[in-house]
Design a protein around this motif. Structure first.
Motif, PDB file in Angstrom:
ATOM      1  N   GLY A  56       0.820  -1.209   0.000  1.00 53.15           N
ATOM      2  CA  GLY A  56       0.000   0.000   0.000  1.00 53.15           C
ATOM      3  C   GLY A  56       0.852   1.255   0.000  1.00 53.15           C
ATOM      4  N   VAL A  57       1.916   1.247   0.791  1.00 53.97           N
ATOM      5  CA  VAL A  57       2.842   2.394   0.793  1.00 53.97           C
ATOM      6  C   VAL A  57       3.492   2.527  -0.582  1.00 53.97           C
ATOM      7  CG1 VAL A  57       4.939   3.389   1.802  1.00 53.97           C
ATOM      8  CG2 VAL A  57       3.243   2.277   3.282  1.00 53.97           C
ATOM      9  N   PHE A  58       3.873   1.410  -1.169  1.00 55.02           N
ATOM     10  CA  PHE A  58       4.450   1.443  -2.516  1.00 55.02           C
ATOM     11  C   PHE A  58       3.476   2.114  -3.497  1.00 55.02           C
ATOM     12  CE2 PHE A  58       4.831  -0.502  -6.728  1.00 55.02           C
ATOM     13  CZ  PHE A  58       6.117  -0.115  -7.053  1.00 55.02           C
ATOM     14  N   ALA A  59       2.216   1.735  -3.443  1.00 50.09           N
ATOM     15  CA  ALA A  59       1.213   2.328  -4.328  1.00 50.09           C
ATOM     16  C   ALA A  59       1.052   3.824  -4.048  1.00 50.09           C
ATOM     17  CB  ALA A  59      -0.125   1.613  -4.172  1.00 50.09           C
ATOM     18  N   ASP A  60       1.080   4.196  -2.772  1.00 48.74           N
ATOM     19  CA  ASP A  60       0.958   5.618  -2.416  1.00 48.74           C
ATOM     20  C   ASP A  60       2.158   6.414  -2.920  1.00 48.74           C
ATOM     21  OD1 ASP A  60      -1.453   5.110  -1.128  1.00 48.74           O
ATOM     22  OD2 ASP A  60      -0.488   4.804   0.822  1.00 48.74           O
ATOM     23  N   VAL A  61       3.349   5.858  -2.769  1.00 51.19           N
ATOM     24  CA  VAL A  61       4.555   6.533  -3.261  1.00 51.19           C
ATOM     25  C   VAL A  61       4.491   6.652  -4.781  1.00 51.19           C
ATOM     26  CG1 VAL A  61       7.076   6.359  -3.495  1.00 51.19           C
ATOM     27  CG2 VAL A  61       5.993   5.895  -1.298  1.00 51.19           C
ATOM     28  N   ASP A  62       4.005   5.622  -5.428  1.00 51.09           N
ATOM     29  CA  ASP A  62       3.855   5.658  -6.879  1.00 51.09           C
ATOM     30  C   ASP A  62       2.868   6.742  -7.300  1.00 51.09           C
ATOM     31  OD1 ASP A  62       4.507   4.542  -9.478  1.00 51.09           O
ATOM     32  OD2 ASP A  62       2.454   3.737  -9.492  1.00 51.09           O
TER      33      ASP A  62
END
Length: 94
Positions: A56-62
């Motif tokens: 989820g953090v990866f998606a948010d950073v993306d």
């Protein structure tokens, strides 16, 4: 969610960088620069609950767009919105 002690060391690098970003010690751009390669190169086979949080953090950073003009055109998260999402994830990982 509380990270089981067997995963504490493995998740520590994420917690450190997340805490620095939440505290304002680093910018969203700096967080992105460190988090993305850390996550992409991480070979750890995470339990599902930890994986969901980190992914989820990866998606948010993306979805983070530093440039306000570009963000107005393409959408995405600004630094404050990213920080809020990272803080929620951080709490889940503790």
């Amino acid at each position: 969610m509380v990270v089981e002690s067997s995963w504490t060391i493995a998740v520590a690098p994420y917690l450190v960088i997340m805490r620095q970003f939440i505290a304002g010690s680093i910018t969203g751009e700096e967080f992105e620069t460190v988090f993305l390669p850390l996550y992409k190169r991480d070979p750890t086979r995470w339990p599902a609950d930890i994986f969901r949080v980190l992914d989820g953090v990866f998606a948010d950073v993306d979805d983070f767009v530093f440039d306000a003009g570009l963000r107005n055109t393409v959408g995405g998260l600004d630094e404050n919105a990213l920080r809020e999402k990272v803080e929620r994830a951080y709490i889940l990982l503790l």
